[in-house]
Motif scaffolding. Structure first.
Motif, PDB file in Angstrom:
ATOM      1  N   LEU A 150      36.441  37.694  58.075  1.00 30.37           N
ATOM      2  CA  LEU A 150      37.446  38.480  57.346  1.00 30.37           C
ATOM      3  C   LEU A 150      38.560  38.894  58.291  1.00 30.37           C
ATOM      4  O   LEU A 150      38.299  39.423  59.381  1.00 30.37           O
ATOM      5  CB  LEU A 150      36.782  39.728  56.738  1.00 30.37           C
ATOM      6  N   PHE A 151      39.797  38.632  57.865  1.00 29.08           N
ATOM      7  CA  PHE A 151      40.981  39.052  58.631  1.00 29.08           C
ATOM      8  C   PHE A 151      41.778  40.059  57.810  1.00 29.08           C
ATOM      9  O   PHE A 151      41.557  40.213  56.609  1.00 29.08           O
ATOM     10  CB  PHE A 151      41.898  37.854  58.901  1.00 29.08           C
ATOM     11  N   LYS A 152      42.729  40.705  58.477  1.00 25.96           N
ATOM     12  CA  LYS A 152      43.661  41.559  57.748  1.00 25.96           C
ATOM     13  C   LYS A 152      44.468  40.679  56.794  1.00 25.96           C
ATOM     14  O   LYS A 152      45.252  39.825  57.218  1.00 25.96           O
ATOM     15  CB  LYS A 152      44.590  42.267  58.728  1.00 25.96           C
ATOM     16  N   GLY A 153      44.220  40.829  55.496  1.00 20.63           N
ATOM     17  CA  GLY A 153      44.977  40.080  54.491  1.00 20.63           C
ATOM     18  C   GLY A 153      44.570  38.626  54.328  1.00 20.63           C
ATOM     19  O   GLY A 153      45.263  37.877  53.630  1.00 20.63           O
ATOM     20  N   SER A 154      43.475  38.220  54.940  1.00 20.76           N
ATOM     21  CA  SER A 154      43.066  36.825  54.815  1.00 20.76           C
ATOM     22  C   SER A 154      41.558  36.688  55.021  1.00 20.76           C
ATOM     23  O   SER A 154      40.862  37.667  55.307  1.00 20.76           O
ATOM     24  CB  SER A 154      43.834  35.969  55.835  1.00 20.76           C
ATOM     25  N   ILE A 195      38.125  48.484  55.425  1.00 25.81           N
ATOM     26  CA  ILE A 195      37.490  47.903  54.241  1.00 25.81           C
ATOM     27  C   ILE A 195      38.321  48.249  52.994  1.00 25.81           C
ATOM     28  O   ILE A 195      38.561  47.400  52.136  1.00 25.81           O
ATOM     29  CB  ILE A 195      36.047  48.431  54.087  1.00 25.81           C
ATOM     30  N   LEU A 196      38.804  49.490  52.915  1.00 27.17           N
ATOM     31  CA  LEU A 196      39.591  49.905  51.751  1.00 27.17           C
ATOM     32  C   LEU A 196      40.861  49.061  51.613  1.00 27.17           C
ATOM     33  O   LEU A 196      41.173  48.572  50.527  1.00 27.17           O
ATOM     34  CB  LEU A 196      39.951  51.391  51.854  1.00 27.17           C
ATOM     35  N   ASP A 197      41.590  48.884  52.723  1.00 23.84           N
ATOM     36  CA  ASP A 197      42.823  48.086  52.672  1.00 23.84           C
ATOM     37  C   ASP A 197      42.540  46.649  52.241  1.00 23.84           C
ATOM     38  O   ASP A 197      43.326  46.065  51.479  1.00 23.84           O
ATOM     39  CB  ASP A 197      43.519  48.081  54.042  1.00 23.84           C
ATOM     40  N   GLU A 198      41.453  46.090  52.716  1.00 18.29           N
ATOM     41  CA  GLU A 198      41.136  44.711  52.323  1.00 18.29           C
ATOM     42  C   GLU A 198      40.779  44.638  50.844  1.00 18.29           C
ATOM     43  O   GLU A 198      41.150  43.707  50.148  1.00 18.29           O
ATOM     44  CB  GLU A 198      40.026  44.138  53.208  1.00 18.29           C
ATOM     45  N   LYS A 199      40.047  45.643  50.356  1.00 19.30           N
ATOM     46  CA  LYS A 199      39.734  45.678  48.912  1.00 19.30           C
ATOM     47  C   LYS A 199      41.011  45.752  48.085  1.00 19.30           C
ATOM     48  O   LYS A 199      41.142  45.109  47.047  1.00 19.30           O
ATOM     49  CB  LYS A 199      38.864  46.897  48.591  1.00 19.30           C
ATOM     50  N   LEU A 200      41.977  46.519  48.562  1.00 20.71           N
ATOM     51  CA  LEU A 200      43.201  46.747  47.779  1.00 20.71           C
ATOM     52  C   LEU A 200      44.211  45.616  47.933  1.00 20.71           C
ATOM     53  O   LEU A 200      44.860  45.222  46.967  1.00 20.71           O
ATOM     54  CB  LEU A 200      43.867  48.054  48.222  1.00 20.71           C
ATOM     55  N   LEU A 205      40.728  38.174  47.963  1.00 22.42           N
ATOM     56  CA  LEU A 205      39.570  38.881  47.424  1.00 22.42           C
ATOM     57  C   LEU A 205      39.859  39.447  46.042  1.00 22.42           C
ATOM     58  O   LEU A 205      39.036  40.142  45.465  1.00 22.42           O
ATOM     59  CB  LEU A 205      39.147  40.015  48.375  1.00 22.42           C
ATOM     60  N   ASN A 206      41.046  39.148  45.537  1.00 23.33           N
ATOM     61  CA  ASN A 206      41.407  39.699  44.227  1.00 23.33           C
ATOM     62  C   ASN A 206      41.639  38.605  43.186  1.00 23.33           C
ATOM     63  O   ASN A 206      41.748  37.453  43.511  1.00 23.33           O
ATOM     64  CB  ASN A 206      42.663  40.562  44.347  1.00 23.33           C
TER      65      ASN A 206
END
Ligand SMILES: [Zn+2]
Ligand SMILES: [Zn+2]
Length: 206
Positions: A150-154, A195-200, A205-206
């Motif tokens: 898992l990366f920031k935004g990817s 984790i919150l930022d990646e969920k949002l 992931l969306n």
């Protein structure tokens, strides 16, 4: 706990030096290159390295393992399902990368939920197959070392040997996104997240 990030080697994979503030015992995660810089950092901070830990075995994450093992004489830890990749330069891609062919054999094999102890710290191994079969994330207090899962935004690539998109999504959804939302994600490339930022905000992931 102290965590240093060193984008190492010409592929700039994030190497993390994590150590206990009290005892100065630590680990090196994913030394992809620049062994001299890593050793200098360890010496300057008077860290006693206990293990080298791999999130997975791709060339850009292992380029400095041999030099560091020679210098520090510490065991190499990797997941048991990563052995085949680590010993085959064609599968770990080092054969076609700048550092040249690398064959590695872990000294200690990891499994899901294993605990890596150093100083007063405990890191929990989370097996997250998908990018590679034996990929892991490492959970330390409020931090998650996420490797190339898992990366920031990817998310990690799944088109390489051993990659599997369904496994990767299962790993991320069932083992990573269930963690506390304030957990700070420290990925194998690029900047940190939560984790919150990646969920949002993570479009994959969306
Ligand atoms: Zn990788
Ligand atoms: Zn990588």
């Amino acid at each position: 706990m102290k965590i240093q990030r060193i984008p190492a080697g010409i592929y700039a994979a994030n190497c993390y030096i994590i150590y206990c503030h009290n005892t100065k015992e630590g680990i090196i995660v994913d030394p992809g290159g620049d062994a001299d810089t890593i050793i200098e950092n360890i010496k300057n901070n008077k860290i006693e390295i206990k293990y080298i830990v791999l999130t997975h075995g791709h060339g850009d994450h292992i380029g400095a393992v041999k030099e560091l093992k020679d210098e520090l004489d510490v065991p190499l830890l990797a997941h048991e399902d990563e052995q085949e990749l680590l010993k085959n330069p064609n599968i770990n891609l080092s054969a076609t990368m700048a550092m040249g062919a690398i064959e590695l054999e872990p000294d200690i094999l990891l499994k899901d939920k294993d605990i890596i102890e150093f100083g007063n710290l405990k890191g929990e191994v989370i097996h997250t197959p998908g990018h590679t079969r034996g990929g892991i994330c490492l959970k330390l207090d409020d931090y998650l070392i996420s490797g190339d899962t898992l990366f920031k935004g990817s998310i990690g690539r799944t088109d390489l040997l051993g990659g599997n998109y369904k496994d990767l999504m299962d790993s991320i959804k069932n083992k990573i996104l269930i963690l506390d939302e304030n957990t700070i994600v420290l990925p194998g490339h690029g900047q940190s997240s939560t984790i919150l930022d990646e969920k949002l905000y993570n479009p994959f992931l969306n």
